[in-house]
Design a protein around this motif. Sequence first.
Motif, PDB file in Angstrom:
ATOM      1  N   LEU A 234       0.829  -1.207   0.000  1.00 36.21           N
ATOM      2  CA  LEU A 234       0.000   0.000   0.000  1.00 36.21           C
ATOM      3  C   LEU A 234       0.858   1.248   0.000  1.00 36.21           C
ATOM      4  CD1 LEU A 234      -2.909  -0.582   2.526  1.00 36.21           C
ATOM      5  CD2 LEU A 234      -3.107   0.277   0.211  1.00 36.21           C
TER       6      LEU A 234
ATOM      7  N   ASP B 269       1.687   3.260  -2.159  1.00 35.38           N
ATOM      8  CA  ASP B 269       1.244   4.392  -2.989  1.00 35.38           C
ATOM      9  C   ASP B 269       0.641   5.510  -2.152  1.00 35.38           C
ATOM     10  OD1 ASP B 269       0.117   2.666  -5.992  1.00 35.38           O
ATOM     11  OD2 ASP B 269       2.090   3.225  -5.235  1.00 35.38           O
ATOM     12  N   VAL B 270       0.244   5.140  -0.941  1.00 33.63           N
ATOM     13  CA  VAL B 270      -0.346   6.131  -0.033  1.00 33.63           C
ATOM     14  C   VAL B 270       0.577   7.321   0.150  1.00 33.63           C
ATOM     15  CG1 VAL B 270      -0.740   6.442   2.437  1.00 33.63           C
ATOM     16  CG2 VAL B 270      -1.894   4.626   1.231  1.00 33.63           C
TER      17      VAL B 270
ATOM     18  N   TYR C  93       0.641  10.639  -2.303  1.00 33.43           N
ATOM     19  CA  TYR C  93      -0.407  11.654  -2.353  1.00 33.43           C
ATOM     20  C   TYR C  93      -0.303  12.574  -1.143  1.00 33.43           C
ATOM     21  CZ  TYR C  93      -2.665   8.505  -5.705  1.00 33.43           C
ATOM     22  OH  TYR C  93      -2.953   7.708  -6.778  1.00 33.43           O
TER      23      TYR C  93
ATOM     24  N   CYS D  48      -4.957  11.521   1.695  1.00 31.74           N
ATOM     25  CA  CYS D  48      -5.451  10.174   1.411  1.00 31.74           C
ATOM     26  C   CYS D  48      -6.767   9.918   2.088  1.00 31.74           C
ATOM     27  CB  CYS D  48      -4.450   9.127   1.926  1.00 31.74           C
ATOM     28  SG  CYS D  48      -3.250   8.734   0.703  1.00 31.74           S
TER      29      CYS D  48
ATOM     30  N   CYS E  82      -8.868   6.646   3.185  1.00 38.35           N
ATOM     31  CA  CYS E  82      -8.821   5.192   3.306  1.00 38.35           C
ATOM     32  C   CYS E  82     -10.157   4.712   3.827  1.00 38.35           C
ATOM     33  CB  CYS E  82      -7.721   4.759   4.279  1.00 38.35           C
ATOM     34  SG  CYS E  82      -6.095   5.293   3.776  1.00 38.35           S
TER      35      CYS E  82
ATOM     36  N   PHE F 127      -5.226  -1.891   6.762  1.00 40.30           N
ATOM     37  CA  PHE F 127      -5.063  -0.508   7.183  1.00 40.30           C
ATOM     38  C   PHE F 127      -4.430  -0.399   8.564  1.00 40.30           C
ATOM     39  CE2 PHE F 127      -6.659   1.471   3.560  1.00 40.30           C
ATOM     40  CZ  PHE F 127      -7.730   0.738   3.089  1.00 40.30           C
TER      41      PHE F 127
ATOM     42  N   LEU G   7      -0.967  -0.114   7.704  1.00 36.43           N
ATOM     43  CA  LEU G   7      -0.721   1.171   7.058  1.00 36.43           C
ATOM     44  C   LEU G   7      -0.670   2.299   8.065  1.00 36.43           C
ATOM     45  CD1 LEU G   7      -0.452   2.628   4.362  1.00 36.43           C
ATOM     46  CD2 LEU G   7      -2.899   3.007   4.432  1.00 36.43           C
TER      47      LEU G   7
ATOM     48  N   LEU H 180       2.760  13.240   2.493  1.00 38.88           N
ATOM     49  CA  LEU H 180       1.411  12.997   2.997  1.00 38.88           C
ATOM     50  C   LEU H 180       1.179  13.900   4.212  1.00 38.88           C
ATOM     51  CD1 LEU H 180      -1.085  11.114   2.899  1.00 38.88           C
ATOM     52  CD2 LEU H 180       0.169   9.561   4.367  1.00 38.88           C
TER      53      LEU H 180
ATOM     54  N   VAL I   8      -4.761  12.303   6.523  1.00 37.55           N
ATOM     55  CA  VAL I   8      -5.368  11.001   6.222  1.00 37.55           C
ATOM     56  C   VAL I   8      -6.785  10.984   6.769  1.00 37.55           C
ATOM     57  CG1 VAL I   8      -5.257   8.538   6.649  1.00 37.55           C
ATOM     58  CG2 VAL I   8      -3.150   9.792   6.298  1.00 37.55           C
TER      59      VAL I   8
ATOM     60  N   PHE J   2      -8.221   4.793  -1.163  1.00 38.55           N
ATOM     61  CA  PHE J   2      -7.887   3.372  -1.033  1.00 38.55           C
ATOM     62  C   PHE J   2      -9.011   2.661  -0.312  1.00 38.55           C
ATOM     63  CE2 PHE J   2      -3.549   3.773  -2.408  1.00 38.55           C
ATOM     64  CZ  PHE J   2      -3.287   5.111  -2.182  1.00 38.55           C
TER      65      PHE J   2
ATOM     66  N   ASN K  16      -7.771   3.942  -6.221  1.00 40.42           N
ATOM     67  CA  ASN K  16      -6.817   2.847  -6.427  1.00 40.42           C
ATOM     68  C   ASN K  16      -7.540   1.535  -6.260  1.00 40.42           C
ATOM     69  OD1 ASN K  16      -3.740   3.963  -6.360  1.00 40.42           O
ATOM     70  ND2 ASN K  16      -5.188   5.296  -5.309  1.00 40.42           N
TER      71      ASN K  16
END
Lengths: 209, 568
Positions: B393, B395-396, B399, B402, B404, B414, B417, B434, B437, B533, B564
């Motif tokens: 994960l 790719d978080v 950005y 995010c 989620c 998660f 994550l 980032l 979130v 996500f 995604n």
Amino acid sequence: MGQIEWAMWANEQALASGLILITGGIVATAGRFTQWYFGAYSIVAGVFVCLLEYPRGKRKKGSTMERWGQKYMTAVVKLFGPFTRNYYIRAVLHLLLSVPAGFLLATILGTACLAIASGIYLLSQVPPAHRGNCRPLAVRLLVCVHVKCAVLSVYAFHVRKWSSVSRLTDLPPAGLSFRTPSCCQTLMAVALFSRGHPHAPCLPAATHS
Amino acid sequence: MMGCWILNEGLSTILVLLWLGINFYLFIDTFYWYEEEESFHYTRVILGSTLAWARASALCLNFNCMLILIPISRNLISFIRGTSICCRGPWRRQLDKNLKFHKLVAYGIAVNATIHIVAHFFNLERYHWSQSEEAQGLLAALSKLGNTPNESYLNPVRTFPKNTTTELLRTIAGVTGLVISLALVLIMTSSTEFIRQASYELFWYTHHVFIIFFLSLAIHGTGRIVRGQTQDSLSLHNITFCRDRYAEWQTVAQCPVPQFSGKEPSAWKWILGPVVLYACERIIRFWRFQQEVVITKVVSHPSGVLELHMKKRGFKMAPGQYILVQCPAISSLEWHPFTLTSAPQEDFFSVHIRAAGDWTAALLEAFGAEGQVLQEPWSLPRLAVDGPFGTALTDVFHYPVCVCVAAGIGVTPFAALLKSIWYKCSEAQTPLKLSKVYFYWICRDARAFEWFADLLLSLETRMSEQGKTHFLSYHIFLTGWDENQAVHIALHWDENTDVITGLKQKTFYGRPNWNNEFKQIAYNHPSSSIGVFFCGPKALSRTLQKMCRLYSSADPRGVHFFYNKESF
């Protein structure tokens, strides 16, 4: 290994066999192969098997995913009552249905698949452990085989006693089996299909013609 | 970023079309070759175009049988994933769809097998009929070839038996063909989704019939019953001139008797590579099984959840990945997947296991989760671990913002994550791209995930200690509750912390209103790229995709939501 629900797999296998029988039957009939009439039989048998197996039976535990539109077929299948509910009967039925299709090349795969489905249905009915007086199916089958052999040997002994050896060897094997007394055959059938019969089948005195 | 995102969506379709295209090309090319090739002219006299149908589908079968073992070589896929390819994201995501590809190729095999079997039924029937007394002319002459010592035969059926089935069972190709077909049917009937869910063991054990499948496939062509004219014979025997003069073949010098030879088996050439590769794959799995896994901590959570902390030499993971766990004491053949719930920065890796079937229930019992008695470390059962597998994960972190969304059990990736984000935040050296979130957790019954609520609580505390209270904004939605709970909640509504979770942010009841949520997020971050996500059921995935499309602005400088599409 956890609880494998064999009957679920038997259902999928039988459904697939039905479709294979139909395909093989169409190929044989359309191509006018030798003995193509077995192909015609195969189509009818395949359609019957598909209709019978389409409604998915309820699982012992857990949820059952119904097949699309199965409620219409379920109503018809239920009409036959115990004949369709009992998996022993289904196993024997599938075995009998598969035999004629085995005579034609195009449907031999269907025969093999349906015979395997029949075997899996039979396997699904093997009880997990001794429940009271109920014997496992394998033991019952073995008893039946022994009974038949014992009866045949008694019969053969009587035949040999009253005739020469050459006459015994001339007798075809098929002839011998048809001469087993009908009461013995009934007892075998009772032993095969009964559940928890407390008494083992006893040996009747063999009679010779 | 934008180009990769388009490639994301389209790459699967392109690959499927490529596979389909190769299949069609091989089929059509082989079909026309067998229809027009001179050396098979006399074979076509007996068989017609069913020869070409059988051979074309045979080549497609070879191609698909070669492909089918590759998507399930897990270690090979992990290896490929480890190497860097350009536009890593979309290609890595394709590697996650390996099982879908395996199923697609299986369907391809089924279709081609049907064509092949039907065509060969016709072939055998025609060969059989051309040996009968009714066959006349060239057909009869061709079938009689091979009866005298100097001749090579064309018709593999040499006599006229009553039953073609006996002829089939006399040839290697016939017997192996029947075995292969049966194996294929057994594999497919035990692999339906219903059976996989009802009894995974049945599916797994029956699938091993593929060993018989491949062995039979390798020897299927050794009988060499597909016969064509030899090159030497073609140069001496002019087909156009001689085919009508079959009565004079023995006598006329211009038309010597045609000689035939069988086509050599080629299936083994196609499948040798993948079979060797898969054998290596199983050896690697066995070797990994032998590697020692040390269990450092066992936590038994109140609602039937077992948390295991483990260590293994050389184990490197990323958030979002999963491992396969085997417990020989329970079953020596079963490997079960569990998402990793620890962060890569920790010196152990952990999984949370909930009792949801035979194997997991047995595992919980073996680890003493049921009873009150403490287990000694040496009495714990041995575990084997393979992995980690799956797309990370990570790719978080690309950005600035995010979103989620986790539904039910989808919350597990998660966990890893969020922990990983917290560790990265704590490292003061590299400032993170980032900065915000949003975490949405939709759950029917929070009791099964109390451990996750604990994690959120500890994160909440640590964030506020670091002065980053507004970094993580989480919303919990409870979609199932009973009367007692509702009354209890209503009574404690005004308190500071939530009555169910104990967290500062209150739990919501019912499903989220995604329109409002997305509107609010778009308003808060007017010109950012926002990554979305999700882990959970498909219906919600479709809703979120729709929201992403709806609330992304047409202006390139405005807010953009990137969905995604992952399968964890």
